[in-house]
Motif scaffolding. Structure first.
Motif, mmCIF file in Angstrom:
data_model
loop_
_atom_site.group_PDB
_atom_site.id
_atom_site.type_symbol
_atom_site.label_atom_id
_atom_site.label_comp_id
_atom_site.label_asym_id
_atom_site.label_seq_id
_atom_site.Cartn_x
_atom_site.Cartn_y
_atom_site.Cartn_z
ATOM 1 N N SER A 146 71.676 83.342 40.190
ATOM 2 C CA SER A 146 70.931 83.821 41.358
ATOM 3 C C SER A 146 69.989 82.770 41.922
ATOM 4 C CB SER A 146 70.148 85.087 41.003
ATOM 5 O OG SER A 146 71.012 86.129 40.630
ATOM 6 N N THR A 147 69.240 82.059 41.048
ATOM 7 C CA THR A 147 68.274 81.092 41.572
ATOM 8 C C THR A 147 68.985 79.950 42.287
ATOM 9 O OG1 THR A 147 66.168 80.008 41.082
ATOM 10 C CG2 THR A 147 67.983 79.540 39.568
ATOM 11 N N LEU A 148 70.165 79.559 41.816
ATOM 12 C CA LEU A 148 70.939 78.530 42.507
ATOM 13 C C LEU A 148 71.540 79.080 43.795
ATOM 14 C CD1 LEU A 148 72.712 76.790 39.479
ATOM 15 C CD2 LEU A 148 70.757 75.958 40.781
ATOM 16 N N SER B 195 65.324 86.402 39.529
ATOM 17 C CA SER B 195 65.971 85.876 40.731
ATOM 18 C C SER B 195 67.113 86.763 41.214
ATOM 19 C CB SER B 195 66.473 84.450 40.484
ATOM 20 O OG SER B 195 65.380 83.575 40.279
ATOM 21 N N GLY B 196 67.663 87.575 40.313
ATOM 22 C CA GLY B 196 68.706 88.515 40.741
ATOM 23 C C GLY B 196 68.164 89.533 41.725
ATOM 24 N N PHE B 197 66.960 90.038 41.473
ATOM 25 C CA PHE B 197 66.326 90.980 42.394
ATOM 26 C C PHE B 197 66.011 90.288 43.716
ATOM 27 C CE2 PHE B 197 65.349 92.888 38.260
ATOM 28 C CZ PHE B 197 65.649 94.214 38.497
ATOM 29 N N ILE B 198 65.565 89.034 43.636
ATOM 30 C CA ILE B 198 65.236 88.292 44.861
ATOM 31 C C ILE B 198 66.495 88.032 45.683
ATOM 32 C CG2 ILE B 198 64.307 86.116 45.750
ATOM 33 C CD1 ILE B 198 62.542 86.007 43.229
ATOM 34 N N GLU B 199 67.566 87.649 45.012
ATOM 35 C CA GLU B 199 68.803 87.359 45.738
ATOM 36 C C GLU B 199 69.295 88.595 46.489
ATOM 37 O OE1 GLU B 199 73.249 85.469 45.032
ATOM 38 O OE2 GLU B 199 72.248 86.547 43.408
ATOM 39 N N ARG B 200 69.141 89.757 45.871
ATOM 40 C CA ARG B 200 69.616 90.986 46.524
ATOM 41 C C ARG B 200 68.722 91.403 47.689
ATOM 42 N NH1 ARG B 200 70.925 91.962 41.102
ATOM 43 N NH2 ARG B 200 69.012 93.103 40.618
ATOM 44 N N SER B 201 67.534 90.816 47.789
ATOM 45 C CA SER B 201 66.637 91.136 48.902
ATOM 46 C C SER B 201 66.140 89.838 49.543
ATOM 47 C CB SER B 201 65.455 91.964 48.398
ATOM 48 O OG SER B 201 64.798 91.310 47.320
ATOM 49 N N ARG B 202 67.061 88.879 49.664
ATOM 50 C CA ARG B 202 66.689 87.526 50.075
ATOM 51 C C ARG B 202 65.997 87.483 51.434
ATOM 52 N NH1 ARG B 202 71.241 82.881 50.051
ATOM 53 N NH2 ARG B 202 71.866 84.187 48.290
ATOM 54 N N LYS B 203 66.456 88.283 52.382
ATOM 55 C CA LYS B 203 65.844 88.262 53.721
ATOM 56 C C LYS B 203 64.370 88.674 53.630
ATOM 57 C CE LYS B 203 66.351 89.888 58.478
ATOM 58 N NZ LYS B 203 64.928 90.212 58.641
ATOM 59 N N GLY B 204 64.074 89.733 52.865
ATOM 60 C CA GLY B 204 62.698 90.178 52.718
ATOM 61 C C GLY B 204 61.830 89.125 52.038
ATOM 62 N N TYR B 205 62.425 88.389 51.123
ATOM 63 C CA TYR B 205 61.728 87.315 50.405
ATOM 64 C C TYR B 205 61.256 86.242 51.376
ATOM 65 C CZ TYR B 205 61.513 83.474 46.853
ATOM 66 O OH TYR B 205 61.155 82.435 46.028
ATOM 67 N N TYR B 206 62.177 85.756 52.204
ATOM 68 C CA TYR B 206 61.804 84.720 53.164
ATOM 69 C C TYR B 206 60.948 85.273 54.292
ATOM 70 C CZ TYR B 206 64.947 81.466 50.832
ATOM 71 O OH TYR B 206 65.530 80.648 49.896
ATOM 72 N N ASP B 207 61.217 86.525 54.685
ATOM 73 C CA ASP B 207 60.401 87.135 55.740
ATOM 74 C C ASP B 207 58.938 87.246 55.324
ATOM 75 O OD1 ASP B 207 62.554 87.374 57.414
ATOM 76 O OD2 ASP B 207 62.813 89.538 57.161
ATOM 77 N N ALA B 208 58.689 87.458 54.033
ATOM 78 C CA ALA B 208 57.305 87.593 53.557
ATOM 79 C C ALA B 208 56.533 86.297 53.757
ATOM 80 C CB ALA B 208 57.290 88.007 52.083
#
Length: 388
Positions: free
Chosen positions: A93-95, A258-271
């Motif tokens: 996920s992190t990669l 990172s698995g949770f982040i990957e599944r919500s990647r747009k929200g991660y960058y939007d934050a």
């Protein structure tokens, strides 16, 4: 400002997006609302924005449930300080978040002990070493150890032009995060020693901030400062995990953050984007959007990522009573580490475990299903098991 209006604005679901609030309320009300937040409601942090102002957050909005901390504090029935399945997911996920191509088969191969055969597998091996580094209690968070972690996981694999100059802990030039346009400019490189020193000092400082929120804040700040030419996101996520491990959250490396982040990647960058957008309106770097992102998309989703506390307690009781053999204990620990919350078949367990006959595997699975520790699911003629 009228108390009722202030309360309404503070409880508005758009409170972390000042641009949206601007369209809902008159400009004068928004200005007064922000002024009141600055005066009495923002919680100041010992970290600074690029102009030297204090970072802040809204404690009343960033509320993480106690159950999330309880999940991460619950020791796992494993002989290892990390879960193999969780490590696999973390690396993949992190990669993937950084759009670095890799394959799950290659990750499994490296985690099984094989030497890397190409550049992609060298990156995987480097991340494996990094995760092993942060789980070692001898490696406390410091600038020197952070640099060692960076060189181990990322720096040594970069092309010459992206590497840190010899003797430098951080970059010695400007860096930009570019999408369709320049989305973020890292801190002026001359200020990095001061700001990174403050970040490390904060990581080791005792205080009243919730540990889970503090881990997310360390994550944000490292990525915000962008101290490296490349690999800042991976380092931010490693620092997040490292802090939780250092604070005694023994299950942090049994959960693929990172698995949770990957599944919500747009929200991660939007934050990240939202924080800087809000700062242009308020003049304050309020990190609440990033904390809320982690609360909603990671921390409050952890309950299904690990075995239930009752499952762990029941196993420990069975072990103490002598009703579980040493081989069954080894198999149980392997199942937790190798499969996590995933499914497996008896044949797969026999192949992966590698040192037990099929009859032993079958007996273990049936016994632990009968004890209520494993769940059976039928797929036509096939049967899969998973930890309850």
């Amino acid at each position: 400002m009228d108390a009722g209006l202030f309360t309404k604005m503070l409880s508005d679901k758009s409170v972390t997006d000042l641009k949206k609030l601007k369209y809902k309320y008159p400009q004068a009300d928004l200005a007064e609302f922000v002024s009141l937040l600055k005066g009495s409601f923002y919680h100041a942090l010992p970290l600074k924005d690029f102009d030297g102002g204090q970072m802040v957050y809204l404690e009343s909005v960033a509320q993480v449930r106690l159950s999330a901390a309880r999940v991460l504090l619950t020791p796992q029935d494993s002989s290892q300080p990390y879960g193999i399945k969780a490590m696999e997911e973390e690396i993949v996920s992190t990669l993937s978040i950084e759009q670095i191509d890799t394959s799950r088969d290659s990750v499994r191969k490296i985690l099984s002990g094989y030497a890397p055969a190409n550049e992609s597998e060298k990156r995987i091996y480097a991340m494996k070493k990094g995760l092993e580094f942060i789980v070692d209690p001898a490696h406390q968070i410091s600038e020197e150890n952070l640099h060692q972690l960076y060189e181990m996981t990322i720096g040594a694999l970069l092309p010459e032009e992206d590497r840190l100059p010899p003797g430098n802990l951080y970059r010695n030039d400007s860096v930009y995060v570019v999408g369709d346009k320049v989305e973020h400019t890292g801190l002026n490189w001359k200020k990095l020693p001061e700001y990174m020193g403050a970040l490390i000092e904060f990581a080791n400082m005792d205080g009243d901030m919730n540990d889970l929120l503090k881990a997310a804040l360390l994550h944000f700040d490292l990525a915000y400062l962008h101290p490296y030419f490349d690999g800042n996101g991976r380092m931010a996520r490693l620092l997040h995990l490292w802090y939780l491990v250092q604070r005694g959250y023994s299950s942090a490396l049994f959960v693929p953050l990172s698995g949770f982040i990957e599944r919500s990647r747009k929200g991660y960058y939007d934050a990240y984007t939202l924080i800087e957008q809000n700062a242009r309106i308020s003049g304050v770097l309020d990190v609440t959007p990033f904390l809320v992102y982690f609360i909603e998309n990671v921390y409050h989703k952890l309950s299904n990522a690990l075995p239930a506390a009752s499952t762990t307690e029941y196993f420990q009781a069975a072990l103490a009573s002598g009703s579980v053999t040493e081989k069954e204990k080894d198999l149980w620990q392997f199942v937790l580490s190798a499969y996590g919350g995933g499914e497996f078949s008896t044949k797969q367990l026999e192949r992966d475990f590698g040192s037990a006959a099929y009859a032993t595997i079958r007996s273990f699975v049936l016994k632990f299903e009968g004890m209520g520790l494993l769940r059976r699911t039928k797929y036509g003629n096939r049967v899969k098991y998973s930890v309850k």
